[in-house]
Structures are given as structure tokens and as C-alpha cells.
Scaffold this motif. Structure first.
Motif, PDB file in Angstrom:
ATOM      1  N   LEU A  96       0.846  -1.194   0.174  1.00 28.40           N
ATOM      2  CA  LEU A  96      -0.170   0.053  -0.099  1.00 28.40           C
ATOM      3  C   LEU A  96       0.879   1.290  -0.009  1.00 28.40           C
ATOM      4  O   LEU A  96       0.247   2.431   0.220  1.00 28.40           O
ATOM      5  N   TRP A  97       2.016   0.967  -0.131  1.00 34.17           N
ATOM      6  CA  TRP A  97       3.145   2.344  -0.423  1.00 34.17           C
ATOM      7  C   TRP A  97       2.401   3.041  -1.706  1.00 34.17           C
ATOM      8  O   TRP A  97       2.154   2.613  -2.515  1.00 34.17           O
ATOM      9  N   PRO A  98       2.293   4.570  -1.355  1.00 33.44           N
ATOM     10  CA  PRO A  98       2.929   5.328  -0.308  1.00 33.44           C
ATOM     11  C   PRO A  98       1.736   5.653   0.632  1.00 33.44           C
ATOM     12  O   PRO A  98       2.001   6.593   1.332  1.00 33.44           O
ATOM     13  N   PHE A  99       0.806   5.125   0.715  1.00 31.97           N
ATOM     14  CA  PHE A  99      -0.187   5.270   1.721  1.00 31.97           C
ATOM     15  C   PHE A  99       0.044   4.791   3.159  1.00 31.97           C
ATOM     16  O   PHE A  99       0.081   5.411   4.040  1.00 31.97           O
ATOM     17  N   ILE A 100       0.491   3.530   3.103  1.00 31.54           N
ATOM     18  CA  ILE A 100       1.032   2.899   4.347  1.00 31.54           C
ATOM     19  C   ILE A 100       2.464   2.068   3.906  1.00 31.54           C
ATOM     20  O   ILE A 100       2.544   1.209   3.109  1.00 31.54           O
ATOM     21  N   PRO A 101       3.573   2.744   4.332  1.00 34.39           N
ATOM     22  CA  PRO A 101       3.913   3.780   5.249  1.00 34.39           C
ATOM     23  C   PRO A 101       3.476   5.229   4.520  1.00 34.39           C
ATOM     24  O   PRO A 101       3.935   5.128   3.202  1.00 34.39           O
ATOM     25  N   PHE A 102       3.088   6.190   5.020  1.00 33.61           N
ATOM     26  CA  PHE A 102       2.775   7.439   4.117  1.00 33.61           C
ATOM     27  C   PHE A 102       3.817   8.209   3.928  1.00 33.61           C
ATOM     28  O   PHE A 102       4.933   8.427   4.721  1.00 33.61           O
ATOM     29  N   SER A 103       3.841   8.688   2.504  1.00 30.45           N
ATOM     30  CA  SER A 103       4.833   9.447   2.100  1.00 30.45           C
ATOM     31  C   SER A 103       4.096  10.661   1.244  1.00 30.45           C
ATOM     32  O   SER A 103       3.429  10.383   0.360  1.00 30.45           O
ATOM     33  N   ALA A 104       4.038  11.807   1.922  1.00 30.12           N
ATOM     34  CA  ALA A 104       3.302  13.030   1.273  1.00 30.12           C
ATOM     35  C   ALA A 104       3.706  13.147  -0.373  1.00 30.12           C
ATOM     36  O   ALA A 104       3.051  13.285  -1.123  1.00 30.12           O
ATOM     37  N   LYS A 105       5.183  12.959  -0.339  1.00 31.07           N
ATOM     38  CA  LYS A 105       5.359  13.583  -1.742  1.00 31.07           C
ATOM     39  C   LYS A 105       5.186  12.402  -2.558  1.00 31.07           C
ATOM     40  O   LYS A 105       4.786  12.715  -4.006  1.00 31.07           O
ATOM     41  N   ALA A 106       5.403  11.127  -2.447  1.00 31.73           N
ATOM     42  CA  ALA A 106       4.893   9.986  -3.146  1.00 31.73           C
ATOM     43  C   ALA A 106       3.624   9.935  -3.361  1.00 31.73           C
ATOM     44  O   ALA A 106       3.131   9.652  -4.554  1.00 31.73           O
ATOM     45  N   MET A 107       2.931  10.111  -2.398  1.00 27.52           N
ATOM     46  CA  MET A 107       1.369  10.022  -2.717  1.00 27.52           C
ATOM     47  C   MET A 107       0.785  11.295  -3.616  1.00 27.52           C
ATOM     48  O   MET A 107      -0.024  10.983  -4.223  1.00 27.52           O
ATOM     49  N   GLY A 108       1.402  12.520  -3.552  1.00 29.85           N
ATOM     50  CA  GLY A 108       1.184  13.470  -4.531  1.00 29.85           C
ATOM     51  C   GLY A 108       1.567  12.876  -5.879  1.00 29.85           C
ATOM     52  O   GLY A 108       0.723  13.025  -6.900  1.00 29.85           O
ATOM     53  N   GLU A 109       2.658  12.124  -6.178  1.00 35.10           N
ATOM     54  CA  GLU A 109       3.045  11.568  -7.457  1.00 35.10           C
ATOM     55  C   GLU A 109       1.790  10.615  -7.844  1.00 35.10           C
ATOM     56  O   GLU A 109       1.495  10.326  -9.201  1.00 35.10           O
ATOM     57  N   VAL A 110       1.232   9.863  -6.982  1.00 38.67           N
ATOM     58  CA  VAL A 110       0.125   8.998  -7.266  1.00 38.67           C
ATOM     59  C   VAL A 110      -1.171   9.798  -7.674  1.00 38.67           C
ATOM     60  O   VAL A 110      -1.777   9.124  -8.486  1.00 38.67           O
TER      61      VAL A 110
END
Length: 544
Positions: free
Chosen positions: A496-510
Motif C-alpha cells: 500500500l505504499w505510499p499510503f502505508i507507510p505514508f509519504s506525502a511526496k510520493a502520494m502526490g505523485e500517485v
């Protein structure tokens, strides 16, 4: 000396004479028993069983006998041993009739006919290989099992009388189709070529897009009987080498008879070994998608005879992305991505949420009072959903086996004769058919076919949980789903990366399809050795 000669003390007239026919009959009987007793798992074991060693026989007559027992020479019509005389030596060319490029082989044989014993001297194998074969892929081999395995792969082996060394020629020509656009990963704009069943063609399609000297293609064979070609592809100065070594080690440890079903069986052997429904690799039939993942630091595994390749590692959100998003402007790509995310979310949770509100109407806010059936059907809601779910799956399976000219007729039968009549008779309610259609569209909009099927299983489980336990069932089922996906790992990478563990920058790319010049680093999930995509001078605010 008297007439009783010999150490046995018997005269010659008392020595029993065995007729040749009896000797031949006994030999054939022993041969039949030896054939029935053979239990070889691979070519090497079979060769050793029949001749005691893996050495290439120097006598062509002995060689023909071994080839008859091991590879079916004289039994299988496509196994050919072309015997001729080259430079005064008896020579045999072993090849498969359907895999050999007859034009190249004929040209090589034409050169052989002009050779004399003076031309080759005492070292016929090395002399012919180095001086008289105008071909690129040529090598010497000393093991008969290696020669047979290569012949079964489409190569040609040249044996010489009196020599324990043979010449191997790569003259294969596989029957294959031309690259066509994949049916599952179609795009409005973009390349129309896709992978085929030939691993050599697939590698060339990737190399055409990635002309990097660091692009490595490591080949190996898997399967004791099938000897299936498997290739690991990566960019050496970008990829995490520990990950490559882990994948290579798992493939080399495989001890199976073969991989007749290609990449899916390989995935089960090295990655997804249990009953987990979610895919741990991403399949793709598009060379441009594979090239982009290689530049991100991923590892690609190709299997011969499979038109799709495996990309590792992967995550849940990787499986939700499609090449079409990168073929549009960043704004429209983001819009399409959000629409796709909404469809995937609806395919999983729309039906359980609606049934929960039907069972517990007190949970509905006032502005959602329009939801819910006006009249209940003759069948309970949960049974309606289950019947429609299985009906959709049945129609999907039927569509696979239905000829194209009859597909429209089958759709009319499903929509009118089944769906409309079921509602008008009161067995089903309109809302069930409506929401099931929306969920089905969301499932078909999922880029990964394997992910869509897994989400469908989750939807069924949530429907049953809601029917049995109501709100508690929905909450517990959703929580268990998140926990299952969180603990699910793809080559030691969080699913579930970047949701878990959470990464704001990577989640923005998603969530957002960023402009090319703003996406400057590779995903942290891949642990790339070179994390930067661009040079230091490249900037979105560079001078014009």
C-alpha cells in the motif's frame, strides 16, 4: 594334441550355435526392458542412462542410436539428422525441421561442399568454425545433452566422425506474429506495438526504447523438461542490485518439470506462492510501459512464449495506473486518474454501502433518502446481488468463448431477455441492476485485469459481511482488507505504499500526474542507486 581342444574340454562339435535371429530377438527384448525402465527427468539424465556419459560419441552410428532413444530420431518426423561428407569426413547436421532458417542453413552447407581434407587439416572442428562458417552465432560444445537441448530450442548442431566436439549454429526461426497493440492496454494516442510470444522480439522492442549500455538482459532456462527461456532485464547503474540478486536466486532455485503456461506459473513459483487474491507483480504487454518502469529502477522478467512481462516490485496504486494518463496533458491525465480511482473504489464499496443503507435506513442522511428501492423484490437483497454477481461473471466467461460476430447477440440476450425480464417479473429491483452495472464498469475500468478480479472477490466478501453483521460487518471487513493489503509485500516492499507507510511526496505523485520536468526523482520504493531522473542543469524554470 588330441582332438579335444580348448580349455573347456569339449570338442568344437559340442559348442552350441545360437542363430542370429535369436540374438537379435534377445537384444530387442533387452532394449524394450531398458526403455520401460527409464525414468529420466531431463536430457542430461537420459543421455547418461543410454550411453553412460554425456560425451559426444565420435562414431556417427553410435550417435544415431543415442539420438533415437533420447530425442526420437526416426520416430518424430520433425527431428532431422542430415548426413553428408565434408572434407572427407562423415558429418551429421541435427536440427528441428520447423525451427530452422533453411536459407541460412543451405548457404552454410553450400560452403561445406567445397571443402577438402587439405583445407581443414587435423583440426576439422576449430578450422571450420573459425574459417569456413560465415555466420555470427557459432560455438563449440562437448556435451551431447547440451547439443540436444539447443536443438530443441531451434539451433542446429554439426557432428563430425571421429570428433568428440560439435559445432552449434544459431539458425533458428520461430513462428511468430507481428507486434500488435495489446487488447487490454489500448491508448488513444501512442505506440501501437506490443509484445509477442518471442522473447527475442520482446527484448528488441525494449532495447529500441532504452538504448542504454547499462541495460542488462540475463537469460536462463527453467524446467527440467521444457527448458523455458527466462530473461531478467534491468538497468545496472539504476536498479537495486540486492533485489536483482534475490529474483535471480529464486528463479535459479526453481525445480519444476517446466513452465508450459509461461509467466503466470513463474510468478507462482517465485512470488505469490499462497492463496492471496491480489497480484504481487504487474503484467504489461506494452514496451513503452516496460521501458518507463526500467528507468524507474524496476526489474522486468520475460518468459518465452508469453506476450506479457512481469514488472517487480509493484504496489496497489501502480496497478491502478494506465499508460493513457501519460499520453495526455498533466491536467487531463490527473482527471483521468481520478476518474479511474473513483471507478475502482465504486467496484469495491458501492454495492456493500448501498446494501448497508437499505438494511439500516436510519444511517442515511436526509439528502440520501432518494436511495433505496421503492419496492422490495421477491428475492432477498443479498441473494439478488449474489445472483447478479455470478451472472456477470458467467457472461464475462461466455464472452471469452463467443465468436466476435455473435458477441452483440449475446449482449442483447443478457440485457433484454435476462435483466429486463428479471426486473419486470419482480424477482429483482431496478437499483440492484443499476448499481451492479456501475460496479461492473468500475471493475472493467481497472487497468490490471488481475487487480479487477481480486477487487471483485473483496466486494463479494463485504456484501456477505454486511448481510450477516450489518454496520459492524462493513467496518470489520474494510479494516481486515486494509490490514491484509498492508501486510502483503512485494519483494519486501509495502503493497500500500505510499499510503502505508505514508509519504506525502510520493502520494502526490500517485494522485496527480505531474508534468515531466517536475518529476525529478525515482520512486523511493525501488531503492534505486541513482535516484535522480534529470541532470542538475535541467529545471522546470530553465531559461528559454
Amino acid at each position: 594334441m588330441d582332438d579335444k581342444t580348448g580349455s573347456t574340454g569339449y570338442g568344437e562339435e559340442n559348442i552350441p550355435v545360437v542363430p542370429p535371429s535369436v540374438i537379435k530377438s534377445l537384444e530387442e527384448e533387452e532394449l524394450v526392458k531398458k526403455r520401460e525402465a527409464e525414468s529420466s527427468d531431463n536430457t542430461h539424465e537420459s543421455v547418461v542412462y543410454w550411453q553412460g556419459s554425456d560425451e559426444i560419441p565420435s562414431n556417427l552410428k553410435d550417435l544415431k542410436g543415442i539420438l533415437k532413444e533420447v530425442v526420437g530420431l526416426g520416430v518424430s518426423f520433425d527431428v532431422v539428422l542430415r548426413e553428408m561428407t565434408v572434407a572427407g569426413r562423415k558429418t551429421g547436421l541435427l536440427f528441428l525441421n520447423g525451427f530452422t532458417n533453411d536459407v541460412v542453413l543451405t548457404e552454410i552447407l553450400d560452403r561445406f561442399t567445397y571443402l577438402t581434407s587439405e583445407d581443414v587439416g587435423n583440426h576439422i572442428v576449430s578450422t571450420i568454425k573459425n574459417q569456413y562458417i560465415p555466420y555470427v552465432q557459432v560455438e563449440e560444445i562437448t556435451e551431447l545433452s547440451e547439443a540436444i537441448n539447443n536443438v530443441l530450442s531451434g539451433l542446429c548442431t554439426v557432428f563430425f566422425e571421429g570428433e568428440h566436439t560439435a559445432i552449434l549454429l544459431d539458425t533458428r526461426k520461430y513462428p511468430t506474429r507481428s507486434p500488435e497493440e495489446p487488447a487490454i492496454e489500448r491508448v488513444v494516442r501512442g505506440a501501437r506495438d506490443g509484445f509477442t510470444e518471442s522473447i527475442v522480439t520482446n527484448i528488441n522492442l525494449v532495447r529500441r526504447r532504452v538504448r542504454d549500455p547499462g541495460l542488462h538482459c540475463e537469460a536462463m532456462q527453467v524446467g527440467r523438461r521444457t527448458q523455458t527461456d527466462v530473461c531478467i532485464i534491468f538497468i545496472d547503474d539504476i536498479v537495486d542490485r540486492e533485489q536483482v540478486e534475490a529474483i535471480r536466486h529464486k528463479i535459479q532455485e526453481i525445480d519444476l518439470e517446466g513452465l508450459p503456461l509461461g509467466d503466470k506459473q513463474l510468478e507462482e513459483a517465485i512470488v505469490n506462492k499462497g492463496w492471496h487474491p491480489y497480484p504481487l507483480v504487474r503484467y504489461s504487454e506494452r514496451p513503452d510501459v516496460v521501458a518507463s518502469h526500467l528507468l524507474e529502477g524496476r526489474v522486468v522478467v520475460m518468459v518465452d512464449t508469453s506476450p506479457s512481462v512481469m514488472i517487480m516490485p509493484t504496489t496497489f496504486f501502480d496497478l491502478c495506473q494506465h499508460a493513457e494518463e501519460n499520453r495526455q496533458t498533466p491536467f487531463m491525465g490527473t482527471y483521468l486518474r481520478w476518474i479511474r480511482f473513483g471507478g475502482i473504489f465504486a467496484s469495491m464499496f458501492l454495492l456493500p454501502l448501498w446494501m448497508l443503507l437499505v438494511i439500516h435506513p436510519e444511517l442515511k442522511p436526509p439528502y440520501l433518502n432518494i436511495l433505496g428501492p421503492r419496492e422490495m423484490g421477491k428475492i432477498p437483497i443479498i441473494m439478488q446481488f449474489l445472483i447478479v454477481e455470478f451472472g456477470v461473471d458467467l457472461m464475462r466467461l461466455a464472452a471469452v468463448h463467443t465468436p466476435t460476430p455473435l458477441a452483440s447477440a449475446m449482449g442483447l440476450i443478457a440485457a433484454i431477455l435476462i435483466g429486463d425480464v428479471a426486473v419486470k417479473t419482480g424477482l429483482f429491483v431496478n437499483e440492484v441492476m443499476l448499481y451492479m452495472a456501475v460496479a461492473a464498469v468500475g471493475m472493467f475500468a481497472t487497468p490490471s485485469y488481475e487487480l479487477g478480479l481480486a477487487n471483485r472477490v473483496v466486494r463479494l466478501a463485504l456484501l456477505i459481511a454486511v448481510a450477516m453483521f450489518g454496520l459492524k460487518g462493513f467496518v470489520i471487513g474494510t479494516t481486515l482488507l486494509i490490514l491484509m493489503l498492508t501486510t502483503h509485500r512485494s519483494y519486501n516492499s509495502s503493497y500500500l505504499w505510499p499510503f502505508i507507510p505514508f509519504s506525502a511526496k510520493a502520494m502526490g505523485e500517485v494522485l496527480f500526474r505531474k508534468p515531466l520536468l517536475y518529476s525529478r526523482t525515482r520512486p523511493a520504493l525501488n531503492k534505486a542507486r541513482d535516484n535522480s531522473k534529470m541532470g542538475p542543469e535541467m529545471s522546470p524554470k530553465r531559461k528559454q
